[in-house]
Design a protein around this motif. Structure first.
Motif, PDB file in Angstrom:
ATOM      1  N   PRO A 314       0.715  -1.310  -0.232  1.00 29.58           N
ATOM      2  CA  PRO A 314       0.098   0.126   0.003  1.00 29.58           C
ATOM      3  C   PRO A 314       0.987   1.247   0.052  1.00 29.58           C
ATOM      4  N   GLU A 315       2.059   1.245   0.419  1.00 33.32           N
ATOM      5  CA  GLU A 315       2.875   2.593   0.543  1.00 33.32           C
ATOM      6  C   GLU A 315       3.141   2.773  -0.752  1.00 33.32           C
ATOM      7  N   VAL A 316       3.273   1.944  -1.878  1.00 34.66           N
ATOM      8  CA  VAL A 316       3.534   2.801  -3.308  1.00 34.66           C
ATOM      9  C   VAL A 316       2.666   3.906  -3.485  1.00 34.66           C
ATOM     10  N   LEU A 317       1.296   3.722  -3.446  1.00 34.31           N
ATOM     11  CA  LEU A 317       0.178   4.582  -3.826  1.00 34.31           C
ATOM     12  C   LEU A 317      -0.399   5.579  -2.475  1.00 34.31           C
ATOM     13  N   LYS A 318       0.219   5.553  -1.575  1.00 34.42           N
ATOM     14  CA  LYS A 318      -0.490   5.965  -0.370  1.00 34.42           C
ATOM     15  C   LYS A 318      -0.582   7.482  -0.205  1.00 34.42           C
ATOM     16  N   HIS A 319       0.258   8.261  -1.284  1.00 31.88           N
ATOM     17  CA  HIS A 319       0.127   9.669  -1.354  1.00 31.88           C
ATOM     18  C   HIS A 319      -0.640   9.916  -2.520  1.00 31.88           C
ATOM     19  N   GLU A 320      -1.097   8.961  -3.255  1.00 32.66           N
ATOM     20  CA  GLU A 320      -1.825   9.385  -4.498  1.00 32.66           C
ATOM     21  C   GLU A 320      -3.567   9.191  -4.365  1.00 32.66           C
ATOM     22  N   MET A 321      -3.978   9.225  -3.185  1.00 32.38           N
ATOM     23  CA  MET A 321      -5.431   9.056  -2.894  1.00 32.38           C
ATOM     24  C   MET A 321      -6.261   9.916  -3.937  1.00 32.38           C
ATOM     25  N   LYS A 322      -5.891  11.190  -4.231  1.00 28.46           N
ATOM     26  CA  LYS A 322      -6.806  12.052  -5.321  1.00 28.46           C
ATOM     27  C   LYS A 322      -6.784  11.407  -6.449  1.00 28.46           C
ATOM     28  N   VAL A 323      -5.930  10.780  -6.997  1.00 24.62           N
ATOM     29  CA  VAL A 323      -6.386  10.127  -8.431  1.00 24.62           C
ATOM     30  C   VAL A 323      -7.197   9.028  -8.610  1.00 24.62           C
ATOM     31  N   PHE A 324      -7.752   8.313  -7.200  1.00 28.57           N
ATOM     32  CA  PHE A 324      -8.592   7.553  -7.402  1.00 28.57           C
ATOM     33  C   PHE A 324     -10.052   8.098  -7.065  1.00 28.57           C
ATOM     34  N   PHE A 325     -10.109   9.461  -6.960  1.00 32.49           N
ATOM     35  CA  PHE A 325     -11.338   9.918  -6.893  1.00 32.49           C
ATOM     36  C   PHE A 325     -12.262   9.895  -8.069  1.00 32.49           C
ATOM     37  N   VAL A 326     -13.411   9.574  -7.928  1.00 27.90           N
ATOM     38  CA  VAL A 326     -14.334   9.253  -9.164  1.00 27.90           C
ATOM     39  C   VAL A 326     -14.717  10.657  -9.747  1.00 27.90           C
ATOM     40  N   LYS A 327     -14.648  10.451 -11.138  1.00 27.60           N
ATOM     41  CA  LYS A 327     -15.179  11.494 -12.126  1.00 27.60           C
ATOM     42  C   LYS A 327     -16.550  11.290 -12.501  1.00 27.60           C
ATOM     43  N   TYR A 328     -17.148  12.521 -12.826  1.00 27.97           N
ATOM     44  CA  TYR A 328     -18.549  12.255 -13.149  1.00 27.97           C
ATOM     45  C   TYR A 328     -18.911  11.417 -14.539  1.00 27.97           C
ATOM     46  N   ASN A 329     -17.834  11.275 -15.573  1.00 31.48           N
ATOM     47  CA  ASN A 329     -18.030  10.666 -16.581  1.00 31.48           C
ATOM     48  C   ASN A 329     -17.371   9.377 -16.471  1.00 31.48           C
ATOM     49  N   ASP A 330     -16.958   8.832 -15.525  1.00 31.41           N
ATOM     50  CA  ASP A 330     -16.388   7.488 -15.540  1.00 31.41           C
ATOM     51  C   ASP A 330     -17.353   6.446 -15.612  1.00 31.41           C
ATOM     52  N   PRO A 331     -17.202   5.398 -16.411  1.00 35.23           N
ATOM     53  CA  PRO A 331     -18.204   4.288 -16.465  1.00 35.23           C
ATOM     54  C   PRO A 331     -18.226   3.735 -15.089  1.00 35.23           C
ATOM     55  N   ILE A 332     -19.353   3.138 -14.807  1.00 44.09           N
ATOM     56  CA  ILE A 332     -19.571   2.302 -13.501  1.00 44.09           C
ATOM     57  C   ILE A 332     -18.704   1.318 -13.157  1.00 44.09           C
ATOM     58  N   TYR A 333     -18.029   0.651 -14.181  1.00 44.18           N
ATOM     59  CA  TYR A 333     -17.110  -0.324 -13.755  1.00 44.18           C
ATOM     60  C   TYR A 333     -15.719   0.300 -13.273  1.00 44.18           C
ATOM     61  N   VAL A 334     -15.430   1.307 -13.842  1.00 45.44           N
ATOM     62  CA  VAL A 334     -14.256   2.393 -13.182  1.00 45.44           C
ATOM     63  C   VAL A 334     -14.528   2.829 -11.875  1.00 45.44           C
ATOM     64  N   LYS A 335     -15.730   3.320 -11.828  1.00 41.07           N
ATOM     65  CA  LYS A 335     -16.090   3.742 -10.572  1.00 41.07           C
ATOM     66  C   LYS A 335     -15.911   3.058  -9.378  1.00 41.07           C
ATOM     67  N   LEU A 336     -16.586   1.895  -9.694  1.00 37.97           N
ATOM     68  CA  LEU A 336     -16.543   0.720  -8.635  1.00 37.97           C
ATOM     69  C   LEU A 336     -15.050   0.375  -8.302  1.00 37.97           C
ATOM     70  N   GLU A 337     -14.349   0.067  -9.311  1.00 36.43           N
ATOM     71  CA  GLU A 337     -12.786  -0.379  -8.972  1.00 36.43           C
ATOM     72  C   GLU A 337     -11.933   0.688  -8.280  1.00 36.43           C
ATOM     73  N   LYS A 338     -12.486   2.162  -8.736  1.00 35.40           N
ATOM     74  CA  LYS A 338     -11.647   3.296  -7.920  1.00 35.40           C
ATOM     75  C   LYS A 338     -12.154   3.202  -6.560  1.00 35.40           C
ATOM     76  N   LEU A 339     -13.428   3.073  -6.376  1.00 34.25           N
ATOM     77  CA  LEU A 339     -13.959   3.093  -5.069  1.00 34.25           C
ATOM     78  C   LEU A 339     -13.237   2.098  -4.064  1.00 34.25           C
ATOM     79  N   ASP A 340     -13.045   0.737  -4.637  1.00 35.59           N
ATOM     80  CA  ASP A 340     -12.378  -0.377  -3.830  1.00 35.59           C
ATOM     81  C   ASP A 340     -11.092   0.174  -3.376  1.00 35.59           C
ATOM     82  N   ILE A 341     -10.073   0.588  -4.426  1.00 34.43           N
ATOM     83  CA  ILE A 341      -9.041   1.100  -4.138  1.00 34.43           C
ATOM     84  C   ILE A 341      -8.786   2.124  -2.960  1.00 34.43           C
ATOM     85  N   MET A 342      -9.798   3.228  -3.143  1.00 34.96           N
ATOM     86  CA  MET A 342      -9.772   4.151  -2.316  1.00 34.96           C
ATOM     87  C   MET A 342      -9.826   3.736  -0.754  1.00 34.96           C
ATOM     88  N   ILE A 343     -10.671   2.708  -0.534  1.00 33.71           N
ATOM     89  CA  ILE A 343     -10.791   1.938   0.774  1.00 33.71           C
ATOM     90  C   ILE A 343      -9.486   1.291   1.250  1.00 33.71           C
TER      91      ILE A 343
END
Length: 919
Positions: A314-343
């Motif tokens: 997890p330390e590889v991307l611990k400072h990169e949280m913002k890139v996993f924030f969901v964009k309004y036009n992301d497809p649902i499959y991308v949104k769900l995957e980003k959500l999982d990584i955020m957790i």
């Protein structure tokens, strides 16, 4: 004009016309006819009748026409094998053509014609092409070997093509090297047992040199090959990482992921204390973030791979949280995957940011996404304890919105929060009960029923609430029915006088009116428990629940390690090993991460260092006999202490007693009692033979067939330190064989599998002589007894105390470490009786100043009994004499490492105190 005209013909009798045109003397007409044939073949028409006519067109200098004819041959050779032999001479001739393009075309087509009859004729041309002066021909021939191997593996081996392929790895042209690696990798996958890619530092160096100059697909082949190599030590691993790191900036995402795979594997061998380790972590993040700016499909593949990387490191991307924030036009499959990584990246440092984002998502219009967002808030509460209160507050705000599906998801996750933090947030129960009527989904209804049953004593109208669910009992789903049955039984056990009628009603519904066997069986169990033993029923139904953790949704460690080895492939997208979706055994090789080397291990503490990892540099010295005996005989056998003693004979200021708990252990005086396991420091496990009577089964010990003492099992690894796995054990020596007798108990909520065990290097080279065999998955609450045979052929390293043993146990959940002490009498060999003359000579040679004396008190045994009992533990009486009324016993024993120990035991009849002298 384009070639589309060849696809528009509607003539009848077309085959005859084409036949005539193919036999025309005019080259242009012949080429046009072949194009028409290929067009017909492409749209699915059968033009196999023209095979001999098309083959006749091979004799041409026109490269375009030759390509078309070869294309036709590849398609129809299998259905016309006898006719295809006609083309062999042309292939042989074309392989010697002055034009390298034609030579390469011929060898490529030969590999694609999968006809057994032809393959033997193609060996000679292929051999020439493999040694062709033109690299383009050599690289094409390399791939042809893999294709030929697929058709006739034995032929390829007999003709020596595999050796030629191996030679091509040293080729001067990087593309030839890449294709040779690709061909060998393909062949090796179909024959996992063969060691075709015999990689060594020299060949790895050649591959790394070629890596910088070949095409992007060549780089992928080479990187995949590097990923299958295990460096000999951390220095080599670091060197390879340094040369692979520039590939992270490549434009092709497949090259980037292949480079990440190599680095993730080799980082396993690097010490976390190295400056380079931190540098590498920083370099891994930017390319992964860049992959997220590609199109959605590529983003999804990148996110699935990132999900694995984040679980491993997890330390590889611990400072990169913002890139996993969901964009309004992301497809649902991308949104769900980003959500999982955020957790997975959520921590105390960024939890406020994450919660604000999740609360925003919970007001979106996409129902599936909103549900996942609400559930994610609950997962944050479970993962980051400091944020739990803020998460509960956020969930309560969401419940106030009265949006049906939001309320239901919130109740489901609050149930989990109650489980994680008992007696902390129960004040919100009243708010939950207000929304009872709006629940229509089985999972939410079951969660609410669980909450009411679990906290019935805090809810005044709990019986009314559960009775309202009971009205439509048969219309509920099985999940709700089971939960309702359990909740009402809990309520009855807490408020028996008020709810007797209610419990009888639900038991009757479950056992008499239900067709569901699970529900019926549970009903009968509860009914019999309540009717026969209410106290037992209370212990079973109201038992303390095991705590839940955020790790329940993680991929189990063994599978995760395997998937890291498949980064950039379908396995990393499916999150399943190839064996789960590739039919048959072909091409499926189980991979695992390399073990840490000794140099990386040495920087970690014994509690965290993986035990038994392959040492980078073996110790070539064994402690000298003098040093060893000095430690062994550092006894401390003072008078008995009052109260439960702390195993002074087994553990005393880091010193270890020769006889695994004091000479007293072997003789059997009753003045010492074994302390409870809790009295021993947790990191040392239980004491081995801490009482005088232990070795003779006068208290709780167990005798083996040979009469040697066996200490009772003690808890070495408590469940709370091993995610639910409890390990108890003891050591035995029977008929010359040493065993570690283990008892594994699963106190977790999930099944445990894939057990393995390793020992760290120790004073006497103790090591498992066989794998840890747990033949069936270990279910929750299940206990299994295992006897693990041990050998003394492992690596030797002097430890403090001398009989300490560091152990690593792995299962599908994690790797766990513990330390224990083994009794030294398991190391006493059966041929330890020294010849009298040798004993006398050896005793005389030892200087008097080396002698040490110890007192053993309160032992009522006479000389015969002492001698007999010591002999049962392989301590032999060499001679006996009586001096001034004192019995003198001269003892010898031999350790598994060949070291002899001599002792003199003085026993005064009627005096319960003995004197031991050890030179």
């Amino acid at each position: 004009m384009t070639d589309s005209k060849y696809f528009t013909t509607t003539k009848k009798g077309e085959i005859f016309e084409l036949k005539a045109e193919l036999n025309s003397d005019k080259k242009e007409k012949k080429k046009e006819a072949v194009k028409k044939v290929i067009a017909s073949m492409t749209v699915g028409k059968d033009v196999s009748a023209l095979f001999p006519d098309v083959v006749n067109c091979m004799q041409t200098d026109n490269l375009e026409l030759k390509k078309l004819v070869y294309l036709y041959l590849m398609n129809y050779a299998k259905s016309q094998p006898d006719m295809a032999i006609m083309a062999v001479n042309t292939f042989v001739k074309d392989c010697e053509d002055p034009n390298p393009l034609i030579r390469a075309l011929a060898v490529r087509t030969m590999g694609c014609i999968r006809v057994d009859k032809i393959t033997e004729y193609l060996c000679e041309p292929l051999r020439k092409c493999l040694k062709d002066e033109d690299p383009y021909v050599r690289k094409t021939a390399a791939v042809c070997v893999a294709k030929l191997h697929d058709i006739n593996a034995q032929l390829v081996e007999d003709q020596g093509f595999l050796d030629t392929l191996k030679d091509l790895i040293s080729d001067s042209n990087p593309m030839v090297v890449a294709n040779a690696v690709a061909a060998l990798s393909e062949i090796a996958e179909s024959h996992p047992s063969s060691n075709l890619l015999d990689l060594n530092p020299q060949s790895i160096n050649k591959l790394l040199t070629a890596l910088n100059e070949c095409t992007e697909w060549g780089q992928i082949f080479i990187l995949d090959c590097l990923a299958n190599y295990t460096p000999k030590d951390d220095r080599e691993a670091q060197s390879i990482c340094e040369r692979v790191t520039p590939r992270l900036s490549h434009a092709n995402s497949a090259v980037v992921l292949s480079a990440v795979k190599v680095l993730m594997k080799f980082m396993e061998m690097l010490s976390k204390d190295l400056d380079y380790y931190g540098t590498l972590l920083k370099k891994l993040a930017p390319p992964l973030v860049t992959l997220l700016s590609a199109e959605p499909e590529l983003q999804y593949v990148a996110l699935r791979n990132i999900n694995l990387i984040v679980q491993k490191r997890p330390e590889v991307l611990k400072h990169e949280m913002k890139v996993f924030f969901v964009k309004y036009n992301d497809p649902i499959y991308v949104k769900l995957e980003k959500l999982d990584i955020m957790i997975r990246l959520a921590s105390q440092a960024n939890i406020a940011q994450v919660l604000a984002e999740l609360k925003e998502y919970a007001t979106e219009v996409d129902v599936d996404f909103v549900r996942k967002a609400v559930r994610a808030i609950g997962r944050c509460a479970i993962k980051v304890e400091q944020s739990a209160e803020r998460c509960v507050s956020t969930l309560l705000d969401l419940i106030q919105t009265k949006v049906n599906y939001v309320v239901q998801e919130a109740i489901v996750v609050i149930k989990d929060i109650f489980r994680k933090y008992p007696n902390k947030y129960e004040s919100v129960i009243a708010t939950l009960c207000e929304n009872l009527d709006s629940l229509d989904e089985p999972e939410a209804r079951a969660a609410m029923i669980w909450i009411v049953g679990e906290y019935a004593e805090r809810i005044d109208n709990a019986d009314e609430l559960l009775e309202s669910f009971l009205e439509g009992f048969h219309d509920e789903s099985t999940q709700v029915q089971l939960q309702l049955l359990t909740a009402i039984v809990k309520l009855f056990l807490k408020k028996p006088t008020e709810t007797q009628e209610l419990v009888q009603q639900v038991l009757s519904l479950a056992t008499q009116d239900s067709d569901n066997p699970d529900l019926r069986d549970r009903g009968y169990i509860y009914w019999r428990l309540l009717s026969t033993d209410p106290v037992a029923a209370k212990e079973v139904v109201l038992a303390e629940k095991p705590l839940i953790s955020e790790e329940t949704d993680l991929i189990e460690p063994t599978l995760l390690d395997e998937l890291i080895c498949y980064i950039g492939t379908l396995a990393s997208v499916y999150h399943k090993p190839p064996s789960a979706f590739v039919e048959g055994g072909r091409g499926v090789v189980h991979k695992s991460l390399p073990p840490r080397t000794a140099s990386s291990e040495s920087t970690e503490s014994p509690e965290t260092a993986p035990a038994g990892a392959p040492p980078g540099e073996q110790l070539d010295t064994i402690p000298t006999q003098g040093d060893l005996l000095g430690d062994l005989l550092n006894l401390d056998l003072g008078p008995p202490v009052s109260g439960p003693p702390l195993a002074t004979s087994a553990v005393q200021m880091g010193a270890v007693d020769l006889l695994g708990g004091g000479l007293d252990s072997l003789i059997g005086a009753p003045s010492f009692v074994a302390p409870p396991a809790a009295a021993v420091p947790a990191n040392l496990g239980a004491p081995m033979g801490s009482g005088l009577s232990d070795l003779f089964d006068l208290t709780s010990g167990v005798g083996t067939l040979s009469g040697s003492y066996v200490a009772p099992k003690a808890v070495w690894l408590p469940a709370m330190k091993a995610k639910g796995l409890e390990i108890s054990g003891t050591f035995t020596r029977q008929a010359g064989s040493i065993s570690m007798d283990l008892q594994l108990t699963n106190k977790a909520l999930q099944v445990m599998t894939d057990f393995a065990i390793q020992f760290n290097r120790n004073s006497f080279g103790l090591a498992p002589a066989a794998p840890l065999q747990v033949h069936a998955p270990l279910s929750p609450t299940q206990t299994v007894e295992i006897s693990l045979p041990l050998s003394t052929a492992g690596s030797v390293m002097k430890t403090e105390p001398l009989n300490s043993l560091q152990v690593a146990v792995k299962n599908n959940i994690d790797v766990f470490y513990f330390s224990t002490l083994y009794p030294l009498h398991i190391l006493f060999v059966e041929d330890g009786k020294m010849d009298r003359q040798v004993f006398l000579a050896t005793w005389k040679d030892i200087p008097n100043e080396n002698e040490a004396q110890f007192q053993i008190r309160d032992c009522p045994l006479n000389a015969e009994a002492v001698s007999s009992r010591l002999q049962s533990s392989s301590i032999f009486t060499v001679a006996r004499r009586n001096v001034e009324g004192q019995d003198m016993l001269y003892q010898s024993l031999k350790l598994t490492n060949g070291i002899w120990v001599l002792a003199e035991l003085r026993i005064q009849p009627g005096n319960p105190s003995f004197t031991v002298s050890c030179p």
